[in-house]
Design an enzyme around this catalytic site. Structure first.
Site, PDB file in Angstrom:
ATOM      1  N   SER A 107       0.838  -1.195   0.000  1.00  0.00           N
ATOM      2  CA  SER A 107       0.000   0.000   0.000  1.00  0.00           C
ATOM      3  C   SER A 107       0.877   1.251   0.000  1.00  0.00           C
ATOM      4  CB  SER A 107      -0.904  -0.003   1.227  1.00  0.00           C
ATOM      5  OG  SER A 107      -1.695   1.158   1.262  1.00  0.00           O
ATOM      6  N   GLY A 108       0.580   2.173  -0.918  1.00  0.00           N
ATOM      7  CA  GLY A 108       1.343   3.413  -1.004  1.00  0.00           C
ATOM      8  C   GLY A 108       2.475   3.359  -2.000  1.00  0.00           C
ATOM      9  N   THR A 112      -2.094   1.968  -8.046  1.00  0.00           N
ATOM     10  CA  THR A 112      -3.267   2.564  -8.720  1.00  0.00           C
ATOM     11  C   THR A 112      -2.832   3.561  -9.786  1.00  0.00           C
ATOM     12  OG1 THR A 112      -4.577   2.288  -6.702  1.00  0.00           O
ATOM     13  CG2 THR A 112      -5.398   3.826  -8.355  1.00  0.00           C
ATOM     14  N   ASN A 157      -0.839   5.461   2.830  1.00  0.00           N
ATOM     15  CA  ASN A 157      -1.247   5.976   1.520  1.00  0.00           C
ATOM     16  C   ASN A 157      -2.536   6.757   1.674  1.00  0.00           C
ATOM     17  OD1 ASN A 157      -1.660   6.455  -1.160  1.00  0.00           O
ATOM     18  ND2 ASN A 157      -2.014   4.332  -1.739  1.00  0.00           N
ATOM     19  N   SER A 160      -5.378   4.722  -0.821  1.00  0.00           N
ATOM     20  CA  SER A 160      -5.056   3.296  -0.842  1.00  0.00           C
ATOM     21  C   SER A 160      -6.241   2.489  -1.361  1.00  0.00           C
ATOM     22  CB  SER A 160      -4.689   2.829   0.566  1.00  0.00           C
ATOM     23  OG  SER A 160      -4.470   1.434   0.598  1.00  0.00           O
ATOM     24  N   SER A 161      -5.976   1.594  -2.336  1.00  0.00           N
ATOM     25  CA  SER A 161      -7.027   0.707  -2.847  1.00  0.00           C
ATOM     26  C   SER A 161      -7.272  -0.379  -1.811  1.00  0.00           C
ATOM     27  CB  SER A 161      -6.586   0.081  -4.171  1.00  0.00           C
ATOM     28  OG  SER A 161      -6.407   1.065  -5.152  1.00  0.00           O
ATOM     29  N   GLY A 387      -0.436  -5.680  -2.372  1.00  0.00           N
ATOM     30  CA  GLY A 387       0.833  -6.381  -2.251  1.00  0.00           C
ATOM     31  C   GLY A 387       0.934  -7.109  -0.927  1.00  0.00           C
ATOM     32  N   GLU A 389       1.559  -7.935   2.757  1.00  0.00           N
ATOM     33  CA  GLU A 389       1.370  -7.072   3.918  1.00  0.00           C
ATOM     34  C   GLU A 389       1.903  -7.743   5.172  1.00  0.00           C
ATOM     35  OE1 GLU A 389      -2.686  -5.852   4.255  1.00  0.00           O
ATOM     36  OE2 GLU A 389      -2.542  -4.436   2.584  1.00  0.00           O
TER      37      GLU A 389
END
Length: 1137
Positions: A107-108, A112, A157, A160-161, A387, A389
């Site tokens: 994330s971040g 995206t 992020n 973040s998605s 991704g 985590e």
């Protein structure tokens, strides 16, 4: 000539990690840092792109850059995401190979944004056209919609998605986009009800409250204050760089472009508002007689508003929060819910409602962007998924996400090795097996259908009896204890009994990216994802347009007693489908890395990047790529790049490119084991060989540059000398011309001086002769003039003397004639005076004689004659005076001249009456049919309202216009005008009074011969149409207000929603036209006009009393309407003086 460039030109660090020498983790990180410090955020590992998030805008995504990378070889330019997108698009278009682009990272890291760049590049380089542009715009605009509903601000992020997205973009044989299909994976719906500290809920909640209009929020029963909603975290409500209001407008526009209807958008926003309202519902315990506690809703206001948004009954949903019905075969058991269970049910409903709404959005977008089912389409898939985590506390969500990444790593290694092997076979190079870590054992630990962790979790969830996270962990410790990649303190393996870094309620899995510690708490509940059947059925009963689609299991006619599939089962099935889909396509990889945790530019944290490099398996990827040949290149570009290193190939090689490369390698004495010849490419084993070639090329380019400089400088000096020589000749020629011109000018000047002196002497001589001749002529003229002057003066004296003599005679004669005339005048005046005196005396004598003669008759008749004469003179004076003081021709002019005498009173009144009748006749003869109709309406209004309605007096002077909106001319109402089949008799804006609060809503009031129509003022949409036969009466007050009620016939189709209470500034005209139109209609009865200060109005099933009172003016002099209770509306009318 086109300039050929290469990945190796002007390279900062190493552009392709396969060429990194020496290869180690430290050198890998150092190379990334070096390129990042120079704004080079992209690096290759063969055909894999590593993307570093710069956390700022860089000038490398311009339209010029798109054109630069368009139709270029992958290694021809410096590393860029556009190169990978172009390679994938050209392979799909030209070679008819389906492509997939896999974007991974934590994330971040910029996943995206990377997917947006890929889609924008493909949209820029594919074909043009109106239909193609529409498809591209819909595909691009689907991103803002999904980001608003599926992205959130996290500590790592700001955008973040919180879901995985896979989009298949479909192309035709020309490479033009036809449509697409989006698949979503594992939305983090737990975020709806609870967010970690420093994070936000999904963007759409904040965008709706910040960007929606006040009217929209009022309809959704929302307030802009974030603190009023329990589901919204307050510590991170505002995010720097995020404009929620502007983003809401962007989302609304994107939904319109994608193809959402306005009612669909409104339905979606209603469900978002319902989720916010659902979070505000709180429960309190209530003891029952049997000693058990049950839950009760503390404040029912939020529940009521939520039920109004969803269109469901409040009692049904309230019962679903307090009781649970369990069905087993033919039995039903109803149990009460305590407060904790009620909160669980509330949060479960909120999570399910939002996640199903998100799935519906994806399905609705797919309906809009899907391609027509014609021939086979080419497909490019873009996978943007979470991704690997590793948090301080990892739960079921991280377990599922890391399982997905294990599968992606497995397919990545398999496809990479397969691609390497296929290329070696295609080029005829011997393939050697490559040693690598195969994570299939980890995937089997998780997904095995018998002893896998997911299978055991599903078995534990479906097992009867008491099921807890501890029983699940016990089962793992029993079955997975001997697995090499599973660790637990309570397992049979004794080596972890003293491992204090491993808590008792946790287990640890050694993933390919490292060890991850999972807390077993919450695994069972999150895998169950249970929503009580009572809540599903309550949602299905709602009147909302989307509810039956979102909760199909709530249909009582289709009750299914089977437990729904668990979250783990669904995700494992989705991942399996995704893997099978990816294996049918040619893969392209983008590995996203974030340089720091501060979301700041120019900061590179080595430890964080190293951690990501490890769990992304990048070092493993490089080793796989370097296990055979580190570098390969086609013969043509290789010969073009290195041909200057050999005299036989420089400057031009006339034979085949492969033979040229062989000659080149033989001349450079490169060891044979360092390279190999394929069918179309040359393969170089060690990066040192490539760097040797580059160094020789650099030295050769320097020698060539020196030679070019020498030749250029010689050419430049020769050109300069020839230019100087040519300039000297030109200067000399111009100077000689200039000298001759000056000499000619001097000779010409001297000649001119001599000529001027000669001509001056001749002119002066001639002048002297002319002057002498002139003086002689002037002397003769002077003498002649003096002689003629003497003669003229003598003649003048003679004429003057003669004139004086004649004048004297004339004066004397005039005096004589005047004397004679005055004497004659005196004589005539004397004669006239004598004649006048005689006439006067004669008249007096005759009068005396007559008076003596007629005296006896005068006294008998004189009085009557004098009286008649006097009367006659008075009447004559009266009529002449009346003529000059006659009033105007207006029938409403009541003035009339004052009568001069009392005896003329009757005549005076009769003349006034006759004049008024004649004046009215003349006035009526000038009427047109339209004017006649207006006056008839005025007359009818007088009959209805005069002395009954206080507002009537002010309406008399106002003309009845009818169409106040000019509906036939105004383009704003063109659609509404076309919808009317009849001529509009009256069009005006009225206020429709709301029973709930007494406030008015603007509506367009239209009257035709057969119906009354109410339409929305902004959109022109028809809200109600009432046939005139359904209208029984109209009620108004006696005050000066504009309120009136249209009462409808009971049982008619128009009376379903009840009567209409309206307010208008043209009330008199509206009621008059209604009365006239109703009277002329053949199939309708006479319309009753009820004038009273208190009357009843039917609102749906209730009758409400409308009462008019006089009060002090408030808010200016406006009339105010307030609801006193459910049965009374009070209208306060300002008192008039």
């Amino acid at each position: 000539m086109e300039v050929k460039t290469s990945l190796l030109d002007n390279m900062i660090g190493v552009g392709d990690m396969v060429l990194l020498e020496p290869l180690s983790e430290d050198s890998f990180i150092a190379n990334l840092r070096n390129r990042f410090d120079h704004n080079e955020i992209y690096t290759y590992i063969g055909s894999v792109v590593i993307s570093m998030n710069p956390y700022r805008s860089l000038p490398i995504f311009t339209p010029e850059k798109v054109e630069e990378y368009r139709n270029r070889n992958f290694y021809e330019l410096s590393p860029h995401i556009y190169a990978l997108a172009d390679e994938a698009y050209r392979s799909l278009r030209d070679q008819d190979k389906d492509q997939c682009i896999l974007i991974t990272g934590e994330s971040g890291a910029g996943k995206t944004e990377a997917s947006k760049l890929v889609m924008s590049y493909v949209a820029a380089v594919c074909g043009k056209g109106q239909e193609v542009n529409k498809v591209k715009e819909q595909l691009l605009q689907s991103n803002p919609v999904l980001e608003a509903f599926g992205n959130a601000k996290t500590v790592r992020n700001d955008n973040s998605s919180r879901f995985g997205k896979y989009m298949d973009i479909e192309f035709d044989f020309k490479g033009d986009p036809l449509g697409g299909v989006i698949s979503n994976y594992l939305l983090e719906k737990s975020r709806v009800v609870k967010q970690p500290r420093g994070e936000r809920n999904f963007h759409i909640f904040y965008q709706l409250l910040s960007g929606a209009s006040d009217d929209t929020l009022k309809k959704l029963k929302l307030d802009r204050d974030f603190s009023k909603y329990n589901y919204l975290s307050l510590d991170s409500a505002a995010v720097n760089g995020l404009d929620d209001a502007a983003n809401f407008r962007t989302v609304r526009n994107a939904m319109q472009i994608v193809g959402f209807m306005e009612d669909e958008v409104q339905s979606v926003l209603e469900l978002v508002a319902a989720v916010l309202k659902l979070g505000n519902i709180e429960f309190k315990p209530e003891s029952r007689c049997n000693g058990n506690d049950e839950s009760r809703i503390r404040d029912k206001n939020d529940l009521k508003e939520m039920c109004e948004l969803l269109g469901t009954e409040q009692t049904v949903l309230e019962r679903a929060f307090s009781y649970r019905t369990v069905e087993a075969k033919q039995e039903k058991v109803c149990t009460t819910l305590n407060v904790a269970q009620a909160y669980y049910a509330r949060d479960a409903l909120a999570k399910n409602l939002y996640s199903r709404l998100f799935s519906w959005l994806v399905t609705r977008i797919n309906e809009s962007i899907k391609a027509a089912p014609k021939s086979r389409h080419k497909v490019m898939g873009v996978l943007d998924i979470y991704g690997f985590e590793i948090f301080e506390e990892n739960s079921f969500e991280q377990f599922i996400i890391n399982y997905c990444n294990e599968k992606l790593q497995q397919i990545f290694i398999e496809l990479t090795l397969r691609e390497e092997q296929e290329e070696y076979v295609r080029e005829g190079i011997e393939w050697t097996n490559i040693e690598y870590f195969n994570n299939a054992i980890i995937c089997d630990l998780i997904e095995n259908h018998q002893n896998g962790i997911l299978a055991m979790l599903d078995e534990e969830c479906l097992r009867p009896g008491t099921v807890t996270d501890e029983t699940f962990l016990d089962k793992l410790n029993t079955i997975c204890a001997e697995h090499l990649h599973f660790e637990s303190r309570l397992s049979k393996s004794s080596k972890f009994l003293t491992d204090h870094s491993l808590p008792h309620n946790c287990f640890r899995i050694q993933h390919y990216a490292g060890k991850v510690l999972y807390r077993a708490e919450g695994f069972v509940d999150k895998n169950n994802d249970l929503l009580y059947r009572d809540l599903s059925q309550a949602m299905y009963k709602a009147n909302h347009s989307l509810m039956k689609q979102l909760f199909p299991e709530g249909n009582p006619a289709k009750v299914n007693l089977k437990r729904p599939p668990t979250a783990g089962f669904q995700f494992r099935h989705s991942v399996g489908t995704l893997m099978r889909n990816l294996q049918t396509k040619n893969p392209n990889y983008i590995r996203c890395i974030k340089p720091n945790d501060k979301k700041a530019s120019h900061i590179f944290t080595d430890s964080l990047v190293c951690h990501q490099v490890r769990y992304l398996g990048l070092m493993e990827n490089v080793r796989v790529r370097r296990a055979g040949y580190a570098f390969r290149q086609a013969y043509e570009p290789c010969l073009e790049r290195y041909k200057m290193l050999c005299k036989r190939t420089w400057p031009h090689w006339r034979g085949p490119a492969r033979e040229g490369v062989e000659v080149l390698m033989a001349d450079l004495t490169v060891p044979a084991e360092e390279f190999s010849y394929g069918r179309s490419k040359v393969f170089i084993r060690n990066p040192r060989t490539l760097f040797f070639l580059e160094e020789r090329r650099r030295q050769c380019l320097q020698d060539l540059a020196t030679l070019i400089q020498k030749i250029y400088r010689g050419w430049k000096c020769r050109s300069h000398f020839l230019l100087l020589k040519k300039s000297q000749i030109v200067v000399a020629a111009w100077y000689r011309r200039y000298a001759q011109q000056n000499k000619y000018k001097r000779i010409k000047s001297a000649t001119t001086v001599v000529q001027s002196y000669t001509r001056g002497w001749q002119a002066r001589k001639l002048l002297r002769e002319l002057k002498y001749q002139k003086r002689c002529e002037e002397a003769v003229t002077t003498i002649s003039a003096y002689w003629h002057g003497t003669q003229a003066r003598m003649e003048l004296r003679r004429l003057k003397q003669e004139a004086r003599n004649i004048h004297a005679v004339t004066v004397i004669w005039a005096y004589w004639q005047g004397t004679k005339a005055r004497r004659e005048l005196r004589r005539l005046k004397e004669e006239a005076r004598r004649k006048h005196a005689v006439a006067v005396i004669w008249a007096y004598w005759k009068g005396l004689k007559v008076r003596r003669e007629y005296r006896k008759f005068f006294r008998a008749n004189a009085g009557k004659k004098i009286y008649n004469f006097t009367i006659q003179r008075i009447m004559q004076k009266y009529f002449l005076g009346l003529k000059s003081t006659m009033p105007s021709m207006s029938p409403i002019d009541k003035s009339w001249p004052v009568k001069p005498y009392l005896f003329l009173d009757g005549v005076h009144s009769e003349l006034r009456r006759i004049f008024h009748l004649w004046r009215c006749t003349k006035y009526r003869s000038e009427f047109t049919e339209e004017k006649k109709a207006v006056f008839e309406e005025k007359l009818e209004a007088s009959e209805i309202f005069k002395d009954k309605k206080a507002l009537y007096a002010s309406s008399v002077s106002q003309p009845f216009m009818g169409d106040y909106l000019e509906i036939s001319k105004n383009p704003k109402y063109q659609k509404l005008n076309s919808a009317m089949d009849e001529k509009v008799l009256l069009a005006d804006v009225v206020n429709k009074i709301n029973r709930a609060n007494g406030k008015g809503t603007a509506r367009i009031f239209l009257l035709t011969k057969n119906s009354v129509v109410l339409a929305d003022q902004k959109t022109g949409q028809v809200k109600a149409s009432v046939p005139l036969p359904d209208l029984t009466s109209v009620s108004v007050s006696t005050q000066s207000d504009g309120f009136f009620a249209l009462k409808l016939k009971e049982g008619s189709a128009s009376a379903i929603k009840g009567d209409f209470l309206l307010s208008s500034e043209h009330l008199i005209e509206i009621i008059t036209k209604l009365h006239r139109t109703g009277a002329t209609a053949a199939d309708s009865e006479q319309l009753n006009i009820d004038i009273s200060d208190e009357f009843l109005v039917q609102f749906k099933h209730d009758k409400v009393c409308v009462k008019f009172i006089q009060g002090a003016p408030k808010n200016g002099n406006s009339v105010s309407c307030k609801r006193k209770n459910n049965r009374l509306l009070e209208v306060s009318v300002p008192s008039t003086v």
